[in-house]
Motif scaffolding. Structure first.
Motif, short mmCIF file in Angstrom:
data_model
loop_
_atom_site.label_atom_id
_atom_site.label_comp_id
_atom_site.label_asym_id
_atom_site.label_seq_id
_atom_site.Cartn_x
_atom_site.Cartn_y
_atom_site.Cartn_z
N VAL A 90 0.82 -1.21 0.00
CA VAL A 90 0.00 0.00 0.00
C VAL A 90 0.85 1.25 0.00
N ARG A 91 0.34 2.31 -0.57
CA ARG A 91 0.99 3.61 -0.55
C ARG A 91 -0.09 4.69 -0.54
N PRO A 92 0.15 5.82 0.13
CA PRO A 92 -0.82 6.91 0.07
C PRO A 92 -0.61 7.81 -1.14
N ALA A 93 -1.70 8.28 -1.71
CA ALA A 93 -1.63 9.29 -2.76
C ALA A 93 -1.40 10.64 -2.10
N MET A 94 -0.78 11.57 -2.86
CA MET A 94 -0.54 12.92 -2.36
C MET A 94 -0.79 13.92 -3.48
N THR A 95 -0.86 15.19 -3.10
CA THR A 95 -1.17 16.24 -4.05
C THR A 95 -0.17 16.31 -5.21
N GLU A 96 -0.67 16.64 -6.38
CA GLU A 96 0.17 16.82 -7.55
C GLU A 96 1.02 18.08 -7.43
N GLY A 97 0.46 19.10 -6.78
CA GLY A 97 1.17 20.37 -6.67
C GLY A 97 1.04 21.19 -7.94
N PRO A 98 1.57 22.40 -7.94
CA PRO A 98 1.37 23.32 -9.06
C PRO A 98 2.38 23.19 -10.20
N TYR A 99 3.33 22.25 -10.10
CA TYR A 99 4.44 22.27 -11.05
C TYR A 99 4.45 21.11 -12.04
N PHE A 100 3.39 20.37 -12.15
CA PHE A 100 3.33 19.29 -13.14
C PHE A 100 3.16 19.89 -14.54
N VAL A 101 3.84 19.29 -15.52
CA VAL A 101 3.73 19.69 -16.91
C VAL A 101 3.39 18.45 -17.73
N GLU A 102 2.27 18.49 -18.44
CA GLU A 102 1.86 17.35 -19.26
C GLU A 102 2.81 17.21 -20.45
N GLY A 103 3.04 15.97 -20.87
CA GLY A 103 3.87 15.73 -22.04
C GLY A 103 5.35 15.85 -21.78
N GLU A 104 5.80 15.41 -20.62
CA GLU A 104 7.22 15.45 -20.32
C GLU A 104 7.99 14.53 -21.28
N PRO A 105 9.24 14.85 -21.60
CA PRO A 105 10.00 14.05 -22.57
C PRO A 105 10.19 12.61 -22.09
N ARG A 106 10.09 11.66 -23.01
CA ARG A 106 10.33 10.26 -22.69
C ARG A 106 11.84 10.04 -22.64
N ARG A 107 12.37 9.85 -21.47
CA ARG A 107 13.81 9.67 -21.31
C ARG A 107 14.11 9.13 -19.93
N SER A 108 15.28 8.55 -19.78
CA SER A 108 15.70 8.02 -18.49
C SER A 108 16.63 8.98 -17.76
N ASP A 109 17.39 9.78 -18.49
CA ASP A 109 18.31 10.75 -17.88
C ASP A 109 17.64 12.12 -17.89
N LEU A 110 17.37 12.64 -16.70
CA LEU A 110 16.63 13.90 -16.56
C LEU A 110 17.52 15.12 -16.41
N ARG A 111 18.82 14.92 -16.37
CA ARG A 111 19.72 16.00 -15.98
C ARG A 111 19.97 17.04 -17.07
N LYS A 112 19.75 16.69 -18.31
CA LYS A 112 20.06 17.59 -19.41
C LYS A 112 18.82 18.30 -19.91
N ASP A 113 18.90 19.61 -20.04
CA ASP A 113 17.81 20.37 -20.61
C ASP A 113 17.86 20.19 -22.12
N SER A 114 16.82 19.61 -22.67
CA SER A 114 16.82 19.31 -24.10
C SER A 114 16.77 20.57 -24.97
N LYS A 115 16.37 21.70 -24.37
CA LYS A 115 16.27 22.94 -25.14
C LYS A 115 17.58 23.70 -25.19
N THR A 116 18.36 23.65 -24.13
CA THR A 116 19.62 24.38 -24.07
C THR A 116 20.85 23.49 -24.11
N GLY A 117 20.67 22.20 -23.82
CA GLY A 117 21.79 21.29 -23.77
C GLY A 117 22.56 21.34 -22.47
#
Length: 281
Positions: A90-117
């Motif tokens: 079991v796990r509890p659900a929690m608020t999404e918060g104000p910073y979710f963005v739909e359509g995030e890039p499909r990738r495993s490494d999140l450290r690089k900004d795809s727009k600026t590199g």
């Protein structure tokens, strides 16, 4: 005066952070009920920790959410708390918060900004998700679950919101046949009024790639690890976090069940695994 467009701010006037801090998704199962489903009824009688198994349909949540089912308890095997139990119970659900963005890039490494590199600086963190379906007698791997992950950088900034450009520290993956997906990221920093945390959203996909359900929550870190990370650059620029887990309004509503067990060190980096049962969709 605080700038309402500052992406580091944890709240917005339209979306108070604590409004839905114990909102549950679908049918609720107490830990006892989940263990009974798993055929572990004998051990379940001694457990009173509340939680949820995200499952469509069923009765409405009881008053107080998971807290109303016995209070926030520890997690089972694979994280912290009670041991000898399946990690997916079991796990509890929690608020999404104000910073979710739909359509995030499909990738495993999140450290690089795809727009600026640009690669975001911080202590390396590998986050492994293991999704399962809870069935009679045990947990079976849940493939085809879209996992979104998003969190702030070492100085408390989110990408892609409130005037901030880019997509750093955001991404999604679909779980494989073993129900697993791993993300390479950095240890998150902190911002005003919140404990250090990571947001995630789970959405089972059908054969057409359409989501058939949704489960959203947050992950937290042990204070000893937080303290070790915050002494290093670039985190040290902000100093000590202003809100420990125990004082965070979100964490107090079941966060102990979402407290990651991490291995490693702040020099070479950390790794953490999160197991979750997902019976929606």
């Amino acid at each position: 005066m605080n700038d309402p467009h500052d992406p580091r701010l944890p709240l917005t006037p339209e979306l108070p952070e604590e409004d839905n801090d114990d909102e549950m998704v679908g049918r609720l199962l107490s830990r006892r009920s989940a263990l009974r489903l798993l055929g572990l009824g004998g051990g379940a009688a001694a457990l009173t920790a509340g939680g949820v198994l995200a499952q469509r349909g069923g009765p409405p949540p009881p008053p107080g959410g998971a807290e109303g089912m016995g209070g926030a308890g520890g997690t089972s095997a694979g994280t912290s708390g009670a041991t000898g139990l399946p990690g997916c119970v079991v796990r509890p659900a929690m608020t999404e918060g104000p910073y979710f963005v739909e359509g995030e890039p499909r990738r495993s490494d999140l450290r690089k900004d795809s727009k600026t590199g640009k690669v975001v600086s911080g202590v390396p963190l590998t986050l492994d998700f293991v999704t399962s379906r809870v069935a009679v007698g045990g947990c079976t791997p849940r493939a085809g679950v879209l996992i979104d992950v998003w969190h702030c950088d070492a100085l408390g900034n989110y990408s892609g919101v409130s005037g901030s450009a880019g997509d750093f520290l955001r991404g999604s993956q679909v779980t494989n046949a073993q129900g697993k997906a791993s993300f390479t990221t950095i240890y998150p920093g902190w911002y005003q009024g919140r404990a250090i945390h990571i947001h995630f959203k789970l959405r089972p996909l059908n054969a057409s790639g359409k989501a058939t359900g949704e489960f959203t929550s947050q992950l937290f870190f042990p204070e000893t690890v937080n303290a070790a990370v915050l002494t290093r650059a670039p985190y040290s620029q902000k100093g000590k976090a202003d809100t420990p887990n125990a004082q965070d309004g979100i964490y107090r509503n079941g966060g102990s069940q979402l407290l990651l067990k991490v291995t490693g060190d702040p020099v070479k980096g950390y790794r953490a695994t999160f197991d979750v049962g997902l019976n929606i969709g």
